[in-house]
Write a protein that holds these residues in place. Structure first.
Motif, PDB file in Angstrom:
ATOM      1  N   ILE B  95       0.875  -1.190   0.000  1.00  0.00           N
ATOM      2  CA  ILE B  95       0.000   0.000   0.000  1.00  0.00           C
ATOM      3  C   ILE B  95       0.910   1.237   0.000  1.00  0.00           C
ATOM      4  CG2 ILE B  95      -1.740   1.312   1.304  1.00  0.00           C
ATOM      5  CD1 ILE B  95      -2.634  -1.424   2.514  1.00  0.00           C
ATOM      6  N   PRO B  96       0.752   2.101  -1.005  1.00  0.00           N
ATOM      7  CA  PRO B  96       1.656   3.258  -1.081  1.00  0.00           C
ATOM      8  C   PRO B  96       1.642   4.094   0.202  1.00  0.00           C
ATOM      9  CG  PRO B  96       0.364   3.065  -3.085  1.00  0.00           C
ATOM     10  CD  PRO B  96      -0.190   2.083  -2.115  1.00  0.00           C
ATOM     11  N   GLY B  97       2.813   4.335   0.740  1.00  0.00           N
ATOM     12  CA  GLY B  97       2.962   5.192   1.918  1.00  0.00           C
ATOM     13  C   GLY B  97       2.852   4.472   3.243  1.00  0.00           C
ATOM     14  N   ILE B  98       2.533   3.177   3.201  1.00  0.00           N
ATOM     15  CA  ILE B  98       2.308   2.463   4.485  1.00  0.00           C
ATOM     16  C   ILE B  98       3.600   2.353   5.309  1.00  0.00           C
ATOM     17  CG2 ILE B  98       2.652   0.064   3.683  1.00  0.00           C
ATOM     18  CD1 ILE B  98       0.112  -0.577   5.462  1.00  0.00           C
ATOM     19  N   SER B  99       4.722   2.227   4.579  1.00  0.00           N
ATOM     20  CA  SER B  99       5.989   2.107   5.322  1.00  0.00           C
ATOM     21  C   SER B  99       6.586   3.482   5.658  1.00  0.00           C
ATOM     22  CB  SER B  99       6.991   1.269   4.515  1.00  0.00           C
ATOM     23  OG  SER B  99       7.150   1.839   3.241  1.00  0.00           O
ATOM     24  N   ALA B 100       5.881   4.556   5.222  1.00  0.00           N
ATOM     25  CA  ALA B 100       6.388   5.905   5.507  1.00  0.00           C
ATOM     26  C   ALA B 100       5.776   6.486   6.776  1.00  0.00           C
ATOM     27  CB  ALA B 100       6.077   6.818   4.318  1.00  0.00           C
ATOM     28  N   VAL B 101       4.754   5.779   7.303  1.00  0.00           N
ATOM     29  CA  VAL B 101       4.088   6.273   8.520  1.00  0.00           C
ATOM     30  C   VAL B 101       4.674   5.516   9.713  1.00  0.00           C
ATOM     31  CG1 VAL B 101       1.882   6.588   9.704  1.00  0.00           C
ATOM     32  CG2 VAL B 101       1.981   6.680   7.201  1.00  0.00           C
ATOM     33  N   GLY B 102       5.305   6.263  10.620  1.00  0.00           N
ATOM     34  CA  GLY B 102       5.919   5.609  11.776  1.00  0.00           C
ATOM     35  C   GLY B 102       6.506   6.625  12.733  1.00  0.00           C
ATOM     36  N   PHE B 103       7.497   6.227  13.421  1.00  0.00           N
ATOM     37  CA  PHE B 103       8.152   7.150  14.370  1.00  0.00           C
ATOM     38  C   PHE B 103       9.666   6.968  14.280  1.00  0.00           C
ATOM     39  CE2 PHE B 103       7.349   3.183  16.490  1.00  0.00           C
ATOM     40  CZ  PHE B 103       8.498   2.926  17.225  1.00  0.00           C
ATOM     41  N   TYR B 104      10.385   7.989  14.720  1.00  0.00           N
ATOM     42  CA  TYR B 104      11.844   7.931  14.650  1.00  0.00           C
ATOM     43  C   TYR B 104      12.422   7.400  15.955  1.00  0.00           C
ATOM     44  CZ  TYR B 104      12.307  10.138  10.114  1.00  0.00           C
ATOM     45  OH  TYR B 104      12.268  10.392   8.775  1.00  0.00           O
ATOM     46  N   GLU B 105      13.390   6.521  15.791  1.00  0.00           N
ATOM     47  CA  GLU B 105      14.101   5.994  16.954  1.00  0.00           C
ATOM     48  C   GLU B 105      15.582   5.929  16.558  1.00  0.00           C
ATOM     49  OE1 GLU B 105      12.477   2.704  19.846  1.00  0.00           O
ATOM     50  OE2 GLU B 105      13.904   1.819  18.429  1.00  0.00           O
ATOM     51  N   PHE B 112       4.897   1.923  11.321  1.00  0.00           N
ATOM     52  CA  PHE B 112       3.888   1.244  12.155  1.00  0.00           C
ATOM     53  C   PHE B 112       3.483  -0.100  11.551  1.00  0.00           C
ATOM     54  CE2 PHE B 112       2.773   5.651  13.727  1.00  0.00           C
ATOM     55  CZ  PHE B 112       3.264   5.432  15.005  1.00  0.00           C
ATOM     56  N   PHE B 113       3.541  -0.126  10.214  1.00  0.00           N
ATOM     57  CA  PHE B 113       3.142  -1.365   9.525  1.00  0.00           C
ATOM     58  C   PHE B 113       4.257  -1.865   8.622  1.00  0.00           C
ATOM     59  CE2 PHE B 113      -0.828   0.913  10.376  1.00  0.00           C
ATOM     60  CZ  PHE B 113      -1.573  -0.077  11.000  1.00  0.00           C
ATOM     61  N   ARG B 114       4.377  -3.172   8.577  1.00  0.00           N
ATOM     62  CA  ARG B 114       5.339  -3.811   7.695  1.00  0.00           C
ATOM     63  C   ARG B 114       4.678  -5.115   7.245  1.00  0.00           C
ATOM     64  NH1 ARG B 114      11.316  -5.952   9.513  1.00  0.00           N
ATOM     65  NH2 ARG B 114      11.240  -7.900   8.372  1.00  0.00           N
ATOM     66  N   ALA B 115       4.814  -5.471   5.936  1.00  0.00           N
ATOM     67  CA  ALA B 115       4.125  -6.659   5.424  1.00  0.00           C
ATOM     68  C   ALA B 115       4.287  -7.819   6.400  1.00  0.00           C
ATOM     69  CB  ALA B 115       4.678  -7.036   4.061  1.00  0.00           C
TER      70      ALA B 115
END
Lengths: 167, 248
Positions: B95-105, B112-115
């Motif tokens: 899904i486009p952009g799904i791996s771009a939504v998250g937080f920095y560590e 937040f999501f990964r296949a």
């Protein structure tokens, strides 16, 4: 085991994923495949019932057509018989009428002949009467100067007797 | 760069909620939504969704019948469930952009999501379920005696073959889990790398490729499961007969 750790192997997560998949598997089996198969079966049953009904209707229709043909044929035969009978009856009636007419004509002819004969006789008797009267008058007139009354009477009687003999 | 292990998002006691697990929940939500949607609008005259599901169900069932014959009714739910679950899990990572939504560590983005299938725990769980289900189905179908005769015999040659069979059962789990994990994880890396080279349009062909890979991998996993189930539910002597018939 170390290699598995490198791949992120986590026994708790593994168990959680197994349980998760089993739950999803149960849900899919119970609430997706089962209703879909039931619906497919129901539809299949409806289709087969409809086909069966269509086949029955087709058979009934064929029977009805066959019966209709039979009835039509029977009616045609009956009609033909009626027409034939009527034709025969008509011929008989015509014959009867013709015979009656013939008889009547013959009767009329006989009657006419009788009538003519009767009338002819009547006319003949009238004519002979008139001729007799005329002849007696002519004879009386021609004898008046030549013969006496007595002789005239005798000649006249003789003549009448003679005429009567001839007739 | 995507790490081998799924990244933890929250820790609940001894259980670590990873981004792959969140994706699994996303897949679950999608499938439950699908079940509800299909059941809600189920009718004799099907709508678009019901039509698609019916075509899929009939197609998969006839496929299972062509492979497993009379045993299709038992095998079909596993085959289809593996296919649907893996397919949706594979495609959620695309899904486009799904791996771009998250937080920095530590200056690193943790999505937040990964296949889900790019997590080895998921693929191993699926492979183990597949293997256990296959063996339980085998025992139920051909009986415990028939099942054990496949692996144990007094004849030394058959005993050796039995040993090979046991080894192959273990390798089945390894191959099923690592094949799926490797393909999907590699896809994630490819997409991540390509996106870092040029983020616009350039990743599209790779994205399309991954769509196909996701479909093929789902099909491979489910087809192999079906084949294993079909083989293990066939009695050993009948299998030998089939082999000899084919040889003739």
């Amino acid at each position: 085991m170390e290699i598995l750790k490198n791949f992120g192997f986590d026994p708790v997560m593994l168990v959680a994923q197994i349980i998760n998949f089993l739950i999803i598997f149960y849900l899919l089996k119970r609430f997706l495949y089962k209703p879909v198969f039931e619906m497919l079966k129901k539809r299949q049953d409806t289709i087969s019932n409809s086909l069966k009904q269509a086949e029955e209707i087709k058979i009934t229709l064929e029977k009805t057509i066959e019966e209709e043909k039979k009835i039509l044929l029977k009616a045609q035969n009956e009609g033909k018989n009626i027409i034939d009978e009527a034709r025969l009856q008509a011929i008989e009636i015509a014959k009867e009428i013709e015979e009656n007419a013939k008889k009547q004509t013959e009767k009329m002819i006989v009657e006419a002949r009788q009538q003519i004969e009767y009338e002819s006789k009547e006319v003949e008797s009238q004519i002979s009467e008139k001729v007799s009267i005329l002849a007696s008058e002519m004879l009386t007139k021609s004898l008046e100067g030549i013969f006496s009354a007595k002789e005239q009477k005798q000649i006249l009687n003789k003549s009448f007797k003679q005429i009567k003999k001839v007739n | 760069m995507v790490s081998f292990a799924a990244e933890p998002i929250v820790r609940l006691g001894f259980f670590s909620v990873t981004n792959a697990f969140l994706d699994t929940l996303l897949v679950d939500a999608f499938l439950i939504g699908l079940i509800i949607a299909v059941n809600k609008n189920m009718s004799k005259i099907p709508g678009i969704l019901q039509n698609i599901i019916e075509i899929m169900t009939e197609g998969f069932y006839s496929l299972a019948q062509s492979v497993a014959g009379e045993r299709a009714a038992k095998i079909f739910p596993f085959f289809t469930s593996f296919f649907i679950f893996i397919l949706v899990a594979n495609w959620t990572g695309l899904i486009p952009g799904i791996s771009a939504v998250g937080f920095y560590e530590d200056h690193k983005l943790i999505p937040f999501f990964r296949a889900a299938t790019s997590d080895f725990n998921v693929t191993l769980a699926l492979a183990l379920v597949s293997a256990f289900a296959t063996h339980i189905m085998s025992i139920n179908t051909i009986g415990i005696k028939g099942y054990l005769s496949r692996y144990f015999s007094l004849n030394p040659i058959y005993l050796f073959i039995g040993f090979l069979e046991i080894t192959s059962e273990i390798t089945k789990v390894i191959s099923l889990s690592f094949r799926l994990f490797g393909n999907i994880f590699a896809g994630e890396i490819v997409l991540g790398t390509v996106a870092t080279i040029f983020a616009f349009l350039f990743p599209l062909p790779f994205l399309m490729l991954e769509v196909v890979v996701g479909l093929v991998q789902a099909l491979v996993f489910s087809m192999l499961t079906m084949a294993f189930m079909a083989i293990l539910t066939t009695p050993h002597h009948e299998e030998a007969k089939e082999v000899s018939t084919h040889a003739v």
